[in-house]
Each structure stands twice: as C-alpha cells, then as structure tokens.
Design an enzyme around this catalytic site. Structure first.
Site, mmCIF file in Angstrom:
data_model
loop_
_atom_site.group_PDB
_atom_site.id
_atom_site.type_symbol
_atom_site.label_atom_id
_atom_site.label_comp_id
_atom_site.label_asym_id
_atom_site.label_seq_id
_atom_site.Cartn_x
_atom_site.Cartn_y
_atom_site.Cartn_z
ATOM 1 N N ARG A 81 -0.262 -8.611 13.190
ATOM 2 C CA ARG A 81 -0.892 -7.552 12.386
ATOM 3 C C ARG A 81 -1.740 -8.150 11.269
ATOM 4 N NH1 ARG A 81 4.302 -4.763 10.769
ATOM 5 N NH2 ARG A 81 2.988 -3.746 9.216
ATOM 6 N N LYS A 102 0.829 -1.217 0.000
ATOM 7 C CA LYS A 102 0.000 0.000 0.000
ATOM 8 C C LYS A 102 0.857 1.258 0.000
ATOM 9 C CE LYS A 102 -1.964 -0.973 3.925
ATOM 10 N NZ LYS A 102 -1.264 -2.235 4.227
ATOM 11 N N ARG A 115 11.577 -5.281 5.075
ATOM 12 C CA ARG A 115 11.379 -3.857 4.787
ATOM 13 C C ARG A 115 12.383 -2.987 5.547
ATOM 14 N NH1 ARG A 115 5.599 -1.961 5.207
ATOM 15 N NH2 ARG A 115 5.704 -3.334 7.003
ATOM 16 N N ARG A 170 11.456 -1.059 10.964
ATOM 17 C CA ARG A 170 10.364 -0.736 11.885
ATOM 18 C C ARG A 170 10.301 -1.774 12.995
ATOM 19 N NH1 ARG A 170 5.164 0.245 8.071
ATOM 20 N NH2 ARG A 170 4.219 -0.960 9.751
ATOM 21 N N ARG A 228 -9.616 1.514 8.587
ATOM 22 C CA ARG A 228 -9.234 0.151 8.950
ATOM 23 C C ARG A 228 -10.299 -0.553 9.762
ATOM 24 N NH1 ARG A 228 -3.281 0.959 8.913
ATOM 25 N NH2 ARG A 228 -2.354 -1.077 9.219
HETATM 26 P P1 AP5 Z 1 4.830 -1.481 1.783
HETATM 27 O O1 AP5 Z 1 4.497 -0.655 0.588
HETATM 28 O O2 AP5 Z 1 5.544 -0.832 2.917
HETATM 29 O O3 AP5 Z 1 3.520 -2.269 2.300
HETATM 30 P P2 AP5 Z 1 2.268 -1.764 3.113
HETATM 31 O O4 AP5 Z 1 1.082 -2.458 2.561
HETATM 32 O O5 AP5 Z 1 2.242 -0.267 3.164
HETATM 33 O O6 AP5 Z 1 2.610 -2.391 4.526
HETATM 34 P P3 AP5 Z 1 2.535 -1.810 6.005
HETATM 35 O O7 AP5 Z 1 3.148 -2.890 6.867
HETATM 36 O O8 AP5 Z 1 3.135 -0.445 6.115
HETATM 37 O O9 AP5 Z 1 1.048 -1.766 6.278
HETATM 38 P P4 AP5 Z 1 0.382 -1.723 7.613
HETATM 39 O O10 AP5 Z 1 -0.984 -1.451 7.163
HETATM 40 O O11 AP5 Z 1 0.512 -2.881 8.506
HETATM 41 O O12 AP5 Z 1 1.208 -0.608 8.429
HETATM 42 P P5 AP5 Z 1 0.851 0.873 8.838
HETATM 43 O O13 AP5 Z 1 2.098 1.638 8.795
HETATM 44 O O14 AP5 Z 1 -0.326 1.369 8.076
HETATM 45 O O15 AP5 Z 1 5.675 -2.737 1.245
HETATM 46 C C1 AP5 Z 1 6.163 -3.727 2.142
HETATM 47 C C2 AP5 Z 1 7.587 -4.155 1.677
HETATM 48 O O16 AP5 Z 1 7.504 -4.780 0.411
HETATM 49 C C3 AP5 Z 1 8.568 -2.980 1.506
HETATM 50 O O17 AP5 Z 1 9.835 -3.426 1.892
HETATM 51 C C4 AP5 Z 1 8.536 -2.676 -0.012
HETATM 52 O O18 AP5 Z 1 9.768 -2.149 -0.480
HETATM 53 C C5 AP5 Z 1 8.285 -4.081 -0.577
HETATM 54 N N1 AP5 Z 1 7.481 -4.060 -1.795
HETATM 55 C C6 AP5 Z 1 6.341 -3.348 -2.022
HETATM 56 N N2 AP5 Z 1 5.860 -3.629 -3.252
HETATM 57 C C7 AP5 Z 1 6.705 -4.554 -3.799
HETATM 58 C C8 AP5 Z 1 6.743 -5.253 -5.046
HETATM 59 N N3 AP5 Z 1 5.791 -5.099 -5.986
HETATM 60 N N4 AP5 Z 1 7.761 -6.118 -5.244
HETATM 61 C C9 AP5 Z 1 8.713 -6.315 -4.305
HETATM 62 N N5 AP5 Z 1 8.740 -5.685 -3.122
HETATM 63 C C10 AP5 Z 1 7.728 -4.815 -2.869
HETATM 64 O O19 AP5 Z 1 0.341 0.680 10.342
HETATM 65 C C11 AP5 Z 1 1.241 0.348 11.389
HETATM 66 C C12 AP5 Z 1 0.483 0.370 12.717
HETATM 67 O O20 AP5 Z 1 -0.043 1.684 12.968
HETATM 68 C C13 AP5 Z 1 -0.748 -0.562 12.790
HETATM 69 O O21 AP5 Z 1 -0.393 -1.883 13.160
HETATM 70 C C14 AP5 Z 1 -1.599 0.157 13.860
HETATM 71 O O22 AP5 Z 1 -1.131 -0.124 15.148
HETATM 72 C C15 AP5 Z 1 -1.346 1.632 13.553
HETATM 73 N N6 AP5 Z 1 -2.330 2.200 12.609
HETATM 74 C C16 AP5 Z 1 -2.064 2.735 11.381
HETATM 75 N N7 AP5 Z 1 -3.200 3.160 10.797
HETATM 76 C C17 AP5 Z 1 -4.192 2.875 11.661
HETATM 77 C C18 AP5 Z 1 -5.603 3.060 11.609
HETATM 78 N N8 AP5 Z 1 -6.203 3.604 10.533
HETATM 79 N N9 AP5 Z 1 -6.339 2.649 12.673
HETATM 80 C C19 AP5 Z 1 -5.757 2.104 13.760
HETATM 81 N N10 AP5 Z 1 -4.423 1.894 13.879
HETATM 82 C C20 AP5 Z 1 -3.654 2.275 12.830
#
Ligand code: AP5
Length: 209
Positions: free
Chosen positions: A166, A13, A122, A155, A88
């Site tokens: 997660r 994402k 990552r 992270r 979410r």
């Molecule tokens: P990446 O693009 O970073 O993936 P992502 O889907 O963004 O993954 P996240 O882990 O960041 O999502 P998340 O939803 O768990 O975390 P968030 O920060 O929102 O890609 C992942 C890896 O793959 C990278 O290394 C990238 O380089 C690689 N990659 C990508 N595309 C590729 C491809 N095509 N080929 C090869 N490699 C590739 O949330 C973290 C925490 O914050 C949550 O657990 C929660 O506690 C809190 N939080 C955040 N938002 C909320 C909310 N709305 N409500 C409540 N709590 C929240």
C-alpha cells in the site's frame, strides 16, 4: 470546512479526520471505511472492491468516484466535510473538482518505519470505525472500543506485506496529486509524528496559515 486529508497509509489521516470533523461538526467521509462496509455487507460494490483492497492496490476510479459523489450529495455534507482517503489519483482529484469546492488540503507525512509500525499495530472498531493502536493509542479496556464497547479487530490489509504494498502504491499513484493542490495554493504539509493531540494542534495551525 471542506477539507481533504492526504497522506500515506498509517500517517494518521483517519485519526485526525475524525477529530477535525467533530470539531467543525461536519461528516468525516472515509472512502476506506465505506468500502470496507460494502465488503462486510456483501453489496455488489463490496464484491467488486474486495480483491483490490485485499491486495493493497487501488479500487478502480469509476467505482470510488461514484460512491464519493453520491455521499457528498447527502444533506449532512452541504455545510462541509472532511474527506479521508479521497482523492487518491489524478483522475479522482479532477472528478472531485467538478462536483465540490475545496477550502483546505492537508498532506500528513511520516517516516516510513513509523508508517509500518502504526499500521501493523492498528485495531479498529467494526461498528463505529473508531481507530486505536495496541500500544501507541490503546483503548481504555484492552480489545474494546471506548465509544461503543464493541470488540476491536485488525484490518486484513494491515499485514506487513500488504502495508508495504500500500505504501508503494501511495508513492506511485497518490503522492503526485499533492502537486495538483500545490498549484491551487491549497496544500499544507503537516508532520504526523508526536502525540495525537500535538498533531491536531499542528494541523489546526496549518489551516490558519
Ligand atoms: P490512522 O489514523 O488509521 O491512519 P490512516 O492514515 O488513516 O491510515 P490508513 O491505513 O487507514 O490509510 P489508507 O489510506 O491506507 O487506508 P484506507 O482505509 O483509506 O492511524 C494509523 C494507526 O496509527 C492507528 O492505529 C492509530 O491509532 C495510530 N495513530 C494515529 N495517529 C497517531 C499518533 N499521533 N501517535 C500514535 N499513534 C497514532 O484504504 C484502504 C484500501 O481501500 C486501499 O488500499 C484501497 O484498496 C481502498 N481505497 C480507499 N480509498 C480509495 C480511493 N479513494 N481510491 C481507490 N481505492 C481506495
């Protein structure tokens, strides 16, 4: 362009939201990035959110809804935005519907084994939030951000046990909101496997369909 990217942790994402936002010249709004910044700066919100993030569970709706509402009122979001990681929960989706109109909702999906591989490898830039992977999407110079030169970090919630938690939380609390957007005929499913540029092409075609 008022778009939402949904999908499990590691689906891509953040990577795709950044590219989409750049292409359409709108802000990339990642609730995860904003929350981590609050934690790093030690704000009241950051202190409240930190234990939830560390455990891999969701930060309470009220905190995240208020933070996102305020961000969407800023002038740069008037012409559009790409939301990454919000909403979410059903409560967040319903709250968002009260304060913003949405044009597109993309659901990125990927095989569970790939989600774990992507998350544990990552590396992120603490200064500009650019995202890399040690071998799937490495920076030009090992350990260094291509965009701003800062040292990359891992992270804390990218440890395998927290990543698994997660993913479970996503399946129970977040996956069901795809139905909310399907009912509104806004949802597009996009397979997140393949090169970053290939996924971007798939995603852009889905927006036209
Ligand atoms: P990446 O693009 O970073 O993936 P992502 O889907 O963004 O993954 P996240 O882990 O960041 O999502 P998340 O939803 O768990 O975390 P968030 O920060 O929102 O890609 C992942 C890896 O793959 C990278 O290394 C990238 O380089 C690689 N990659 C990508 N595309 C590729 C491809 N095509 N080929 C090869 N490699 C590739 O949330 C973290 C925490 O914050 C949550 O657990 C929660 O506690 C809190 N939080 C955040 N938002 C909320 C909310 N709305 N409500 C409540 N709590 C929240």
């Amino acid at each position: 362009m008022r778009a939402i990217l949904l999908g499990p942790p590691g689906a891509g994402k953040g990577t795709q939201a950044a590219r989409l936002a750049k292409r359409f010249r709108v802000p990339h709004i990642s609730t995860g990035d904003y929350l981590r910044r609050h934690v790093a700066e030690g704000t009241a919100l950051g202190r409240e959110a930190e234990p939830y993030i560390a455990q891999g569970v969701l930060v309470p709706d009220a905190l995240v809804i208020q933070m996102t509402h305020e961000r969407l009122q800023e002038p740069d979001a008037r012409e559009g935005f790409v939301l990454d990681g919000f909403p979410r929960t059903r409560g967040q989706a319903e709250a968002l519907a009260e304060f913003a109109a949405i044009d597109h909702v993309v659901h990125l999906f990927l095989d569970p084994a790939d989600l774990i591989k992507r998350s544990t490898g990552r590396r992120v830039c603490p200064a500009c939030d650019a995202v890399y992977h040690t071998f799937l999407n490495p920076p030009k110079e090992k350990g260094q951000c291509d965009d701003c030169g800062s040292a990359l970090i891992q992270r804390e919630d990218d440890r395998e046990d927290v990543v698994r938690r997660r993913i479970e939380v996503y399946e129970v609390e977040s996956e069901p909101i795809t139905a909310f957007y399907e009912e509104q005929e806004l949802l597009r499913d996009v397979y997140g496997s393949g090169l970053v540029v290939e996924v971007s092409e798939r995603l852009l075609s889905s927006l036209e369909s």
